[in-house]
Design a protein around this motif. Structure first.
Motif, PDB file in Angstrom:
ATOM      1  N   THR B  40       1.625 -19.880 -11.482  1.00 58.82           N
ATOM      2  CA  THR B  40       1.479 -20.774 -12.636  1.00 58.82           C
ATOM      3  C   THR B  40       2.328 -20.322 -13.824  1.00 58.82           C
ATOM      4  N   THR B  41       2.353 -19.005 -14.067  1.00 59.40           N
ATOM      5  CA  THR B  41       3.078 -18.524 -15.243  1.00 59.40           C
ATOM      6  C   THR B  41       4.564 -18.845 -15.168  1.00 59.40           C
ATOM      7  N   TYR B  43       5.839 -21.492 -13.936  1.00 62.15           N
ATOM      8  CA  TYR B  43       5.962 -22.887 -14.354  1.00 62.15           C
ATOM      9  C   TYR B  43       5.688 -23.056 -15.851  1.00 62.15           C
ATOM     10  N   LEU B  44       4.823 -22.211 -16.403  1.00 65.74           N
ATOM     11  CA  LEU B  44       4.594 -22.276 -17.852  1.00 65.74           C
ATOM     12  C   LEU B  44       5.877 -21.919 -18.595  1.00 65.74           C
ATOM     13  N   GLY B  47       8.277 -24.640 -18.186  1.00 61.81           N
ATOM     14  CA  GLY B  47       7.816 -25.760 -19.009  1.00 61.81           C
ATOM     15  C   GLY B  47       8.206 -25.592 -20.467  1.00 61.81           C
ATOM     16  N   LEU B 119       9.612 -28.593 -11.643  1.00 59.75           N
ATOM     17  CA  LEU B 119       8.490 -28.660 -12.587  1.00 59.75           C
ATOM     18  C   LEU B 119       7.799 -30.015 -12.502  1.00 59.75           C
TER      19      LEU B 119
END
Lengths: 252, 252
Positions: B40-41, B43-44, B47, B119
């Motif tokens: 997840t990180t 993609y953060l 993002g 993403l």
């Protein structure tokens, strides 16, 4: 956890870990206070035994956790609760006994006086002013939505609104049950009750807030505006103001 | 993490881990979509590069994260950001270049077209209806306060109110800065902007909610009531109702 997903998440966990430690260190009773250095979850389990003031099975502790601390902190799984109960018993902070319900034998757990003192010391040492840690998956999804069709985002919002309503229903149920059992008037329940009322207000506020977000997305990005195509549109006549310096002087 | 605190916290981390996985599995692009299975990180971080649409240093990514995704999900540390950037570059989802600012050399990062597609696929696969995970240390402290003096609880509440105000100030600052730079009108910022407005409303709602909790504790458990000892108290005359069956019959 998927086999492939394992390694990648290590960093992310480590970060939550860090946050947890930051809270945890302050949370621990000062060395020398005579209480063992137990993880937060052990104190949550002990807290449920003490706040409910009941003899509870591990499964009942789980349900009570979901209706209380689960709303604002964390409700552990039964297997995790059993692990922490073993630790609490080992340190004399909880006790177990076997009761017979009909033909069934059940193991129930209670806090001990030592456990109550340990919890008090632990809770008092909590600073309580750390920022709230929130993981809001819906907000992450919307924040990253890019050029996603608003209709798809609105669908996700509606599903989430259902989960908020379900939390409200559960909490209202638990309150009704507490009222029925006369638990709400117990002076010892004042602090927990104040927290429950806060949690309930939070959920209603979240509901209202998400509804505005939904409408903002629908009107700003969706076709809600177009749906009102035949809505009478008056022309907008901006007022004409005189150039500065050309106004007639004011009297008196 | 303290050396002594290590083992005890494992279970607690593991539980957050589980929650994270639950979100993570749904969050991952379906196998075969052609994108790597990143945490997840990653993609953060990606993002932040995409939503801000900037070339950013690792340090700048951290600051941007705090002002955006940090409010509703999580802001990683710089070291963690660097680790995820390396992974993103390895998979062709981000690119780095060296720029010269005066005499200083700086490494800046940007998303790639492949990263943007990855993403989008990842964000679309997020269900978004999972419950919010909240760890509210102040609520835990109050819930476990037992017979603690209200004055001590009120102190912790006041310190926490300061941290909420600080978050509001930071978000308002970031909004002003965005307005100054003309970023708020960009059609691509509509979703992120809707989330920011939601976050801001949440913070004001939290402020109001906590203030009521504070007053509830002060009036119900503290000495606020006693402070009004000289407040004129009228007697309460409960209305006397006739016994059922003794009322005169109603006309017509």
């Amino acid at each position: 956890m998927t086999a492939t997903g394992g390694k990648g998440d290590v960093g992310f966990e480590a970060a939550w870990d860090t946050g947890d430690d930051a809270a945890g260190e302050g949370a621990r009773a000062a060395p020398g206070a005579g209480y063992p250095d137990l993880p937060t979850t052990a104190y949550l389990v002990l807290g449920v035994l003490i706040v409910t003031d009941e003899s509870l099975t591990a499964g009942e502790i789980k349900v009570r956790s979901q209706h209380t601390v689960g709303h604002f902190y964390w409700a552990p799984a039964v297997s995790h609760i059993r692990r922490e109960l073993a630790r609490l018993i080992e340190h004399g902070m909880a006790a177990e006994r076997t009761i017979h319900v009909g033909r069934r034998k059940m193991t129930v757990y209670e806090s001990t006086a030592r456990g109550e003192r340990a919890l008090r010391a632990w809770a008092e040492a909590l600073p309580g002013d750390e920022p709230v840690m929130t993981k809001h998956p819906l907000m992450l999804k919307i924040w990253l939505a890019g050029d996603t069709e608003p209709a798809r985002v609105l669908e996700a919002i509606d599903r989430y609104l259902d989960t908020v309503q379900k939390s409200i229903d559960e909490l209202q149920w638990a309150q009704s049950r507490g009222r029925e059992l006369g638990l709400l008037d117990d002076p010892r329940s004042r602090y927990p009750q104040a927290v429950t009322m806060y949690t309930l207000r939070s959920l209603y506020a979240e509901m209202a807030n998400i509804r505005q977000l939904r409408d903002d997305i629908d009107w700003n990005m969706g076709d809600a505006y177009q749906k009102y195509a035949d809505h009478p549109k008056t022309s907008v006549r901006r007022r004409v103001r005189p150039e500065p310096g050309t106004e007639p002087a004011e009297d008196g």
